[in-house]
Design a protein around this motif. Sequence first.
Motif, PDB file in Angstrom:
ATOM      1  N   GLY A  50       0.794  -1.227   0.000  1.00 49.25           N
ATOM      2  CA  GLY A  50       0.000   0.000   0.000  1.00 49.25           C
ATOM      3  C   GLY A  50       0.823   1.273   0.000  1.00 49.25           C
ATOM      4  O   GLY A  50       0.326   2.324   0.418  1.00 49.25           O
ATOM      5  N   LYS A  51       2.074   1.222  -0.466  1.00 53.30           N
ATOM      6  CA  LYS A  51       2.939   2.412  -0.465  1.00 53.30           C
ATOM      7  C   LYS A  51       2.316   3.544  -1.280  1.00 53.30           C
ATOM      8  O   LYS A  51       2.222   4.685  -0.815  1.00 53.30           O
ATOM      9  N   SER A  52       1.900   3.246  -2.505  1.00 56.93           N
ATOM     10  CA  SER A  52       1.377   4.284  -3.391  1.00 56.93           C
ATOM     11  C   SER A  52      -0.016   4.731  -2.961  1.00 56.93           C
ATOM     12  O   SER A  52      -0.298   5.928  -2.890  1.00 56.93           O
ATOM     13  N   TYR A  53      -0.882   3.781  -2.641  1.00 57.71           N
ATOM     14  CA  TYR A  53      -2.282   4.092  -2.373  1.00 57.71           C
ATOM     15  C   TYR A  53      -2.472   4.795  -1.038  1.00 57.71           C
ATOM     16  O   TYR A  53      -3.317   5.685  -0.906  1.00 57.71           O
ATOM     17  N   PHE A  54      -1.710   4.406  -0.030  1.00 50.79           N
ATOM     18  CA  PHE A  54      -1.922   4.945   1.309  1.00 50.79           C
ATOM     19  C   PHE A  54      -0.964   6.074   1.673  1.00 50.79           C
ATOM     20  O   PHE A  54      -1.243   6.833   2.587  1.00 50.79           O
ATOM     21  N   VAL A  55       0.171   6.182   0.992  1.00 52.89           N
ATOM     22  CA  VAL A  55       1.163   7.176   1.402  1.00 52.89           C
ATOM     23  C   VAL A  55       1.502   8.149   0.269  1.00 52.89           C
ATOM     24  O   VAL A  55       1.288   9.361   0.386  1.00 52.89           O
ATOM     25  N   ILE A  56       2.020   7.626  -0.851  1.00 56.87           N
ATOM     26  CA  ILE A  56       2.584   8.498  -1.880  1.00 56.87           C
ATOM     27  C   ILE A  56       1.516   9.384  -2.511  1.00 56.87           C
ATOM     28  O   ILE A  56       1.762  10.566  -2.791  1.00 56.87           O
ATOM     29  N   ARG A  57       0.324   8.849  -2.744  1.00 55.42           N
ATOM     30  CA  ARG A  57      -0.726   9.682  -3.342  1.00 55.42           C
ATOM     31  C   ARG A  57      -1.064  10.864  -2.436  1.00 55.42           C
ATOM     32  O   ARG A  57      -1.346  11.958  -2.910  1.00 55.42           O
ATOM     33  N   HIS A  58      -1.006  10.669  -1.119  1.00 54.35           N
ATOM     34  CA  HIS A  58      -1.284  11.762  -0.187  1.00 54.35           C
ATOM     35  C   HIS A  58      -0.140  12.782  -0.163  1.00 54.35           C
ATOM     36  O   HIS A  58      -0.378  13.978   0.007  1.00 54.35           O
ATOM     37  N   ILE A  59       1.083  12.300  -0.307  1.00 55.66           N
ATOM     38  CA  ILE A  59       2.214  13.229  -0.382  1.00 55.66           C
ATOM     39  C   ILE A  59       2.063  14.122  -1.605  1.00 55.66           C
ATOM     40  O   ILE A  59       2.245  15.347  -1.534  1.00 55.66           O
ATOM     41  N   ILE A  60       1.716  13.524  -2.753  1.00 54.38           N
ATOM     42  CA  ILE A  60       1.538  14.303  -3.985  1.00 54.38           C
ATOM     43  C   ILE A  60       0.404  15.306  -3.810  1.00 54.38           C
ATOM     44  O   ILE A  60       0.545  16.496  -4.125  1.00 54.38           O
ATOM     45  N   GLU A  61      -0.730  14.841  -3.310  1.00 55.10           N
ATOM     46  CA  GLU A  61      -1.892  15.723  -3.184  1.00 55.10           C
ATOM     47  C   GLU A  61      -1.632  16.865  -2.207  1.00 55.10           C
ATOM     48  O   GLU A  61      -1.890  18.040  -2.523  1.00 55.10           O
ATOM     49  N   GLN A  62      -1.112  16.549  -1.027  1.00 56.09           N
ATOM     50  CA  GLN A  62      -0.955  17.584  -0.011  1.00 56.09           C
ATOM     51  C   GLN A  62       0.135  18.585  -0.366  1.00 56.09           C
ATOM     52  O   GLN A  62       0.019  19.774  -0.054  1.00 56.09           O
ATOM     53  N   HIS A  63       1.194  18.149  -1.038  1.00 57.51           N
ATOM     54  CA  HIS A  63       2.239  19.093  -1.412  1.00 57.51           C
ATOM     55  C   HIS A  63       1.796  19.994  -2.570  1.00 57.51           C
ATOM     56  O   HIS A  63       2.126  21.187  -2.593  1.00 57.51           O
ATOM     57  N   ILE A  64       1.048  19.456  -3.518  1.00 54.99           N
ATOM     58  CA  ILE A  64       0.515  20.322  -4.573  1.00 54.99           C
ATOM     59  C   ILE A  64      -0.501  21.290  -3.981  1.00 54.99           C
ATOM     60  O   ILE A  64      -0.546  22.474  -4.355  1.00 54.99           O
ATOM     61  N   LYS A  65      -1.287  20.827  -3.032  1.00 51.42           N
ATOM     62  CA  LYS A  65      -2.261  21.701  -2.378  1.00 51.42           C
ATOM     63  C   LYS A  65      -1.570  22.856  -1.657  1.00 51.42           C
ATOM     64  O   LYS A  65      -2.106  23.971  -1.580  1.00 51.42           O
ATOM     65  N   LYS A  66      -0.355  22.616  -1.152  1.00 54.80           N
ATOM     66  CA  LYS A  66       0.386  23.644  -0.420  1.00 54.80           C
ATOM     67  C   LYS A  66       1.353  24.426  -1.306  1.00 54.80           C
ATOM     68  O   LYS A  66       2.204  25.148  -0.790  1.00 54.80           O
ATOM     69  N   GLY A  67       1.223  24.269  -2.628  1.00 53.34           N
ATOM     70  CA  GLY A  67       1.973  25.118  -3.537  1.00 53.34           C
ATOM     71  C   GLY A  67       3.393  24.680  -3.817  1.00 53.34           C
ATOM     72  O   GLY A  67       4.238  25.514  -4.185  1.00 53.34           O
ATOM     73  N   PHE A  68       3.710  23.390  -3.687  1.00 51.13           N
ATOM     74  CA  PHE A  68       5.036  22.885  -4.007  1.00 51.13           C
ATOM     75  C   PHE A  68       5.185  22.719  -5.521  1.00 51.13           C
ATOM     76  O   PHE A  68       4.239  22.299  -6.207  1.00 51.13           O
ATOM     77  N   SER A  69       6.370  23.038  -6.050  1.00 48.54           N
ATOM     78  CA  SER A  69       6.721  22.505  -7.366  1.00 48.54           C
ATOM     79  C   SER A  69       7.069  21.034  -7.157  1.00 48.54           C
ATOM     80  O   SER A  69       7.445  20.634  -6.046  1.00 48.54           O
ATOM     81  N   MET A  70       6.981  20.232  -8.198  1.00 52.81           N
ATOM     82  CA  MET A  70       7.078  18.788  -7.940  1.00 52.81           C
ATOM     83  C   MET A  70       7.706  18.037  -9.101  1.00 52.81           C
ATOM     84  O   MET A  70       7.497  18.360 -10.273  1.00 52.81           O
ATOM     85  N   PHE A  71       8.478  17.009  -8.726  1.00 49.47           N
ATOM     86  CA  PHE A  71       8.974  16.013  -9.677  1.00 49.47           C
ATOM     87  C   PHE A  71       8.489  14.652  -9.213  1.00 49.47           C
ATOM     88  O   PHE A  71       8.616  14.308  -8.028  1.00 49.47           O
ATOM     89  N   VAL A  72       7.928  13.869 -10.133  1.00 48.52           N
ATOM     90  CA  VAL A  72       7.424  12.535  -9.806  1.00 48.52           C
ATOM     91  C   VAL A  72       8.058  11.524 -10.752  1.00 48.52           C
ATOM     92  O   VAL A  72       7.885  11.620 -11.976  1.00 48.52           O
ATOM     93  N   TYR A  73       8.812  10.577 -10.172  1.00 52.75           N
ATOM     94  CA  TYR A  73       9.315   9.460 -10.959  1.00 52.75           C
ATOM     95  C   TYR A  73       8.280   8.346 -10.873  1.00 52.75           C
ATOM     96  O   TYR A  73       8.095   7.724  -9.832  1.00 52.75           O
ATOM     97  N   ASP A  74       7.592   8.132 -11.976  1.00 47.06           N
ATOM     98  CA  ASP A  74       6.450   7.216 -12.027  1.00 47.06           C
ATOM     99  C   ASP A  74       6.894   5.906 -12.664  1.00 47.06           C
ATOM    100  O   ASP A  74       6.955   5.788 -13.890  1.00 47.06           O
ATOM    101  N   PHE A  75       7.211   4.925 -11.825  1.00 42.12           N
ATOM    102  CA  PHE A  75       7.753   3.666 -12.343  1.00 42.12           C
ATOM    103  C   PHE A  75       6.746   2.942 -13.227  1.00 42.12           C
ATOM    104  O   PHE A  75       7.099   2.391 -14.269  1.00 42.12           O
TER     105      PHE A  75
END
Length: 669
Positions: free
Chosen positions: A211-236
């Motif tokens: 559950g790494k992606s479903y329970f953790v990483i998706r929330h990191i992406i959502e919450q950081h974009i919500k807080k105005g972060f620029s972002m790089f995502v390596y999508d395996f």
Amino acid sequence: MNTGEDAQGLRKIIDLTRLISLVILAIHFYLVCYQAFLQWGLNSAITDNLFTNIARVGLFKSLLLPKLAALVFLTISLIGAKGRKDEKQQLKPIIAYLLTGMLLYFISTLYLYLQMEKQLSAVLYMGIMMTGYLLMLSGGTLLSRLIKANLNTDVFNSESETFPQEERLLENEYSINLPAKYRLKDKVRSSWINIINPFRGILVAGTPGAGKSYFVIRHIIEQHIKKGFSMFVYDFKYDDLSRIAYNMLLKYQGNYKVKPKFWVISLDEILHRCNPLEPGTMEDITDAAEASRTIMFGLNRDWIKKTGDFFVESAINFVTAVIWFLRKYEDGKYCTLPHAIELMQVEYDKLFAVMDEQEEVRTLINPFISALKRKAAPQLEGQIASAKIGLGRLASPQLYYVLSGNDFTLDINNPEEPKIVCMGNNPQKQQIYGAVLSLYISKMIKLVNRKGQLKSSLVFDEFPSIFLNGTDGLLATCRSNLVSVTLAVQTYEQLKKDYGSEQADVLVGIVGNVISGQVIGDTAKKMSENFGKIMQDRQSLSINSSDVSVSKSTQLDYAIPAAKIATLSSGEFVGIVSDNPDQKVALKMFHAEIQNDHKTIALEEAGFKPIPKVSQVSYGEVMENYIKIKYDIEQLVNRECERLKGKYGVNEDMAEKGDSSGDEQAVVL
């Protein structure tokens, strides 16, 4: 004190009370069933006079009172009884004995009122009543053999291994907050996993399906974009995470001062183009050396463990020389990885003659020129062939097209032009694609990890599938530059296999926030040791012939044992978070189940918009670019060879030059 005299005295008291109980029953039977005793001839004048006087006592004036009196004395005798303890003795048969005996004991009165012979009535009454009495006596005796100690029946020690966790929601402008539930003793409580300082690094571990992606990483992406972060995502597994990032940007784009642009590098499906060897980002030869090392280690992962080997370093130096030559030639006009690959395919005599004209490159290629002059072809091939073979695997028209364009730059946290960049890999082609993406990422990190830029978040799914040179340096310095780095791995063993044990130890030890799902083996053991120990309750039971001894104690033991980490369910995580000097977190360790609203997430994903496609790139355009790159290198070599002929003349004139460079060029031309 439990002396022999005390035990003997207790037995006498028990025998006496039980005897009193039986005497009361005997008197009761004689008085109630007197007619039957008279018919049996079991009476006499003495007993009649005696029992007549006893009958005047109020105890025997009713049927119920003597029964209750006998039962009271029986109960007193049973309370003091100490039978041999039996750990196999169960409570249910004891209760059955007692209830059945009590039922028979009191229901026997009905036989006195039935229309039957006095003798039969007396026999049934006394027989059933005594049967009930004996059953209660047996049940009470068995009860004394029952072990009354309430031992801990928690087979897996789950309750003792629980501990208090952070239940407050602690937020700031950078934090990641995951709602969870945890167990404290026998209660389930709500909690929060508060990553209030993501700039100290985040390691997310877990086997496939944890559950790494479903329970953790998706929330990191959502919450950081919500807080105005620029972002790089390596999508395996493109586009699982990229689609989330794109739709989160659409949802929260109003939170940015400057709206970020969304870019995708996909080597399977051409969306955008970017040159990782952009001349403007290569300031000196060390940049070329770093790019060379990244691409070669990405193609040959075993080389990571052979750093310093002659043939490994020779191949890296050769690629470095080629890249830096293209960077310096006409101010980087042909400074792309496809041009470098094509230049490496040129015949050695022409290649080295052309490259030797660059003063900064001459030192790097001198060993190759010496081998060529000495006609040491096997040595030269050993030095160069591994680089040519590895990079030759990248000679694909589609890769050339993506790697030679300039749709965007990799400075994702540029305040004037923030970006959300996603890079997609393909698990079936990860050995080739991973090397190219490693080069992109290495260049991107150098541009991102600088002062005065926007806060940014770098998310690496399946991190071991790429090679990132200097990851430990990134994690050590990113905090001061507001760069959050999230590394998702399956196990420590996987990281050790791809990066080497020393580098893996450094990466695991340097991150401040650790979130681990189900892992096994050395990874679980390492995690358990990092989480430390807590005080846990312990019980022991000792049984002898007549007594039971229970001892309770506390013991310092692992808070989350390796076996427990190896059996975590999907969505259940353990870990440690870090805090800030101005925002302390006392309870940093957690073992909880992250709470996802599955219905809401499914509904949200059903409404996700697909990543927009750019204008369709035709096969002809891709091939045209491929041919043009080959033609560029061919023309470059031909121009330089003609220039050298004009500069030094042919044969005799060049031989008169007298230096090593001229001698080599004379041999070549």
